[in-house]
Design a protein around this motif. Structure first.
Motif, PDB file in Angstrom:
ATOM      1  N   ARG A 107       0.852  -1.183   0.000  1.00 20.76           N
ATOM      2  CA  ARG A 107       0.000   0.000   0.000  1.00 20.76           C
ATOM      3  C   ARG A 107       0.890   1.234   0.000  1.00 20.76           C
ATOM      4  N   CYS A 108       0.534   2.196  -0.836  1.00 25.10           N
ATOM      5  CA  CYS A 108       1.285   3.443  -0.912  1.00 25.10           C
ATOM      6  C   CYS A 108       0.885   4.343   0.259  1.00 25.10           C
ATOM      7  N   CYS A 122      -0.530   7.972  -1.785  1.00 27.43           N
ATOM      8  CA  CYS A 122      -1.786   7.992  -2.540  1.00 27.43           C
ATOM      9  C   CYS A 122      -2.791   6.927  -2.084  1.00 27.43           C
ATOM     10  N   ARG A 167      -2.854   3.785  -2.907  1.00 27.73           N
ATOM     11  CA  ARG A 167      -3.017   2.732  -3.917  1.00 27.73           C
ATOM     12  C   ARG A 167      -2.527   1.408  -3.345  1.00 27.73           C
ATOM     13  N   GLU A 168      -3.258   0.322  -3.612  1.00 24.62           N
ATOM     14  CA  GLU A 168      -2.867  -1.011  -3.164  1.00 24.62           C
ATOM     15  C   GLU A 168      -2.537  -1.865  -4.376  1.00 24.62           C
ATOM     16  N   LEU A 169      -1.514  -2.697  -4.250  1.00 16.17           N
ATOM     17  CA  LEU A 169      -1.160  -3.614  -5.321  1.00 16.17           C
ATOM     18  C   LEU A 169      -0.633  -4.912  -4.730  1.00 16.17           C
ATOM     19  N   CYS A 225       6.096   3.521  -5.138  1.00 10.58           N
ATOM     20  CA  CYS A 225       4.799   3.337  -5.790  1.00 10.58           C
ATOM     21  C   CYS A 225       4.949   3.574  -7.289  1.00 10.58           C
ATOM     22  N   GLY A 254       2.612   4.391  -9.312  1.00  8.24           N
ATOM     23  CA  GLY A 254       1.704   5.441  -9.764  1.00  8.24           C
ATOM     24  C   GLY A 254       2.175   6.843  -9.426  1.00  8.24           C
TER      25      GLY A 254
END
Length: 97
Positions: free
Chosen positions: A7-8, A11, A13-15, A29, A31
């Motif tokens: 997780r960032c 921002c 964002r999860e990946l 991250c 992104g």
């Protein structure tokens, strides 16, 4: 190979990334080039089979699991059937074997 979740911090964002154990953790991250952190979740573990817990057999209940184990020689000497069997197995005095 295990799947790791990141997780960032900037921002949000999860990946998920499939990596080897020996691979270095991701830190940036893709992104926003912010700081990535690994996310650790609870893992559901189910132990199957017997012998993991004293109360794993529900049909016997807690009473059998709480009883102390008895020694075998004490159980045999208190039983009249065991004494009769032991007496018949030994030859009587004066008899030819």
């Amino acid at each position: 190979m295990p799947t790791y979740q990141y997780r960032c911090a900037d921002c949000g964002r999860e990946l998920e990334v499939v990596q080897k154990f020996t691979d270095a953790s991701l830190t940036e991250c893709p992104g926003c080039t912010g700081d990535l952190r690994k996310v650790f979740n609870a893992v559901g573990v189910v132990f199957k089979g017997s012998g993991f817990y004293a109360t794993d057999n529900r049909t016997k209940g807690k009473t059998d699991a709480a009883k102390p184990a008895t020694s075998a020689p004490a159980a045999e000497s208190s039983s009249p059937a065991a004494s009769a069997t032991a007496a018949s197995a030994t030859p009587a005095k004066g008899s030819a074997a």
